[in-house]
Enzyme design. Structure first.
Site, PDB file in Angstrom:
ATOM      1  N   ILE A   1       0.870  -1.280  -0.081  1.00  0.00           N
ATOM      2  CA  ILE A   1       0.057  -0.082   0.032  1.00  0.00           C
ATOM      3  C   ILE A   1       0.774   1.134   0.101  1.00  0.00           C
ATOM      4  O   ILE A   1       2.174   1.010   0.367  1.00  0.00           O
ATOM      5  CB  ILE A   1      -0.986   0.142   1.083  1.00  0.00           C
ATOM      6  CG1 ILE A   1      -0.144  -0.102   2.679  1.00  0.00           C
ATOM      7  CG2 ILE A   1      -2.254  -1.074   1.077  1.00  0.00           C
ATOM      8  CD1 ILE A   1      -1.387  -0.165   3.782  1.00  0.00           C
ATOM      9  N   ASP A   2       0.441   2.443  -0.495  1.00  0.00           N
ATOM     10  CA  ASP A   2       1.246   3.586  -0.843  1.00  0.00           C
ATOM     11  C   ASP A   2       1.672   4.161   0.698  1.00  0.00           C
ATOM     12  O   ASP A   2       1.057   3.774   1.772  1.00  0.00           O
ATOM     13  CB  ASP A   2       0.394   4.612  -1.383  1.00  0.00           C
ATOM     14  CG  ASP A   2       0.211   4.167  -2.941  1.00  0.00           C
ATOM     15  OD1 ASP A   2       0.957   3.323  -3.420  1.00  0.00           O
ATOM     16  OD2 ASP A   2      -0.840   4.493  -3.379  1.00  0.00           O
ATOM     17  N   LYS A   3       2.687   5.036   0.539  1.00  0.00           N
ATOM     18  CA  LYS A   3       3.222   5.442   1.660  1.00  0.00           C
ATOM     19  C   LYS A   3       2.340   6.336   2.545  1.00  0.00           C
ATOM     20  O   LYS A   3       2.264   6.053   3.849  1.00  0.00           O
ATOM     21  CB  LYS A   3       4.401   6.393   1.289  1.00  0.00           C
ATOM     22  CG  LYS A   3       5.021   7.524   2.349  1.00  0.00           C
ATOM     23  CD  LYS A   3       6.043   8.235   2.034  1.00  0.00           C
ATOM     24  CE  LYS A   3       6.624   9.496   3.034  1.00  0.00           C
ATOM     25  NZ  LYS A   3       7.193  10.195   2.322  1.00  0.00           N
TER      26      LYS A   3
ATOM     27  N   ARG B   1      -6.816   5.309  -6.136  1.00  0.00           N
ATOM     28  CA  ARG B   1      -6.489   6.990  -5.977  1.00  0.00           C
ATOM     29  C   ARG B   1      -7.015   7.138  -7.594  1.00  0.00           C
ATOM     30  O   ARG B   1      -7.536   8.273  -7.576  1.00  0.00           O
ATOM     31  CB  ARG B   1      -5.154   7.091  -5.926  1.00  0.00           C
ATOM     32  CG  ARG B   1      -4.824   6.819  -4.527  1.00  0.00           C
ATOM     33  CD  ARG B   1      -3.249   6.925  -4.421  1.00  0.00           C
ATOM     34  NE  ARG B   1      -2.582   8.111  -4.353  1.00  0.00           N
ATOM     35  CZ  ARG B   1      -1.330   8.548  -4.201  1.00  0.00           C
ATOM     36  NH1 ARG B   1      -0.480   7.358  -4.107  1.00  0.00           N
ATOM     37  NH2 ARG B   1      -0.731   9.537  -4.557  1.00  0.00           N
TER      38      ARG B   1
END
Length: 241
Positions: free
Chosen positions: A54-56, A155
């Site tokens: 998962i993204d930062k 997103r």
């Protein structure tokens, strides 16, 4: 300093954690100074095998395998879409639909900002299901169920649906959410005000799968983090007036 990740599940085969926002899932050449949760966890739990990321700036459920056989089995589950994922996202704009689907194909790392873009010719198959949970004056809380696992899928599909995620710097305006911007008649010092939410308002809420060793049901859930919880609470108060 980032808070330590909470352990959601641990046995000899699997490790699931609640990743705090601000930590990378794995090392990233584009952000070499950011803390990496994989490095932190391996100091305590030994060698871990990455099965998804998962993204930062996204918080929530992150799953690792603890041996090669489990890694292979989990990869097969993800590939066959046998693992169910849900996200909570706070979006700019009031959604019109209670439920909708976005199936726009995505091409990863497609520009200088390393964004994924909608590309109907070269993009890979992609499918996200949306459910509106709450509507506020200028925002919406939605649950997103991605059936594929493309880079930045949630997103991009939020933005492509007309509702970018709050504070998303790549697919939205990147602007933090301030109480002064949403509360009429707000009285305070704008120079000292801290944002309610300063990072991409996305949380990996649940991960459901069969345990690769014994087939038992695993229902992993990460509670909503404080920043999103506070922002949603304020939006709810203001909308009820």
């Amino acid at each position: 300093m980032n808070k330590k990740p909470e352990i959601l599940f641990l046995d000899e085969f699997l490790l699931a954690v609640d990743k705090p926002a601000g930590m990378l899932s794995i090392p990233d050449r584009y952000d070499p100074e950011a803390p990496v949760i994989l490095n932190l966890l391996e100091k305590t739990y030994g060698k871990l095998y990455v099965v998804h990321r998962i993204d930062k700036d996204t918080s929530g459920v992150l799953l690792y395998a603890r041996d090669q056989a489990t890694h292979k089995a989990l990869n097969a589950l993800f590939h066959s879409r046998a693992i169910e994922k849900t996200y909570l996202a706070l979006l700019r704009g009031r959604t019109e639909e209670d439920e909708w689907v976005c199936d726009l194909p995505l091409l990863a790392d497609a520009d200088k900002l390393h964004r994924s873009i909608v590309d109907k010719r070269r993009g890979k198959e992609c499918l996200s299901r949306f459910e509106t949970l709450e509507r506020y004056e200028e925002f919406s809380l939605v649950r997103v169920s991605p059936e594929t696992g493309r880079t930045h899928q949630v997103r991009v599909h939020c933005a492509a649906s007309g509702y970018p995620i709050v504070a998303d710097p790549l697919y939205g305006d990147g602007k933090p959410l301030f109480l002064s911007k949403i509360k009429r008649g707000w009285r305070g010092d704008s120079f000292e005000e801290r944002p309610l939410l300063a990072r991409t308002a996305l949380h990996a809420q649940t991960l459901k799968l069969k345990h690769p060793k014994d087939g038992s049901d695993l229902d992993l859930e990460a509670p909503l983090p404080k920043d999103m919880k506070a922002a949603i609470a304020q939006l709810g108060k203001l909308s009820s007036r």
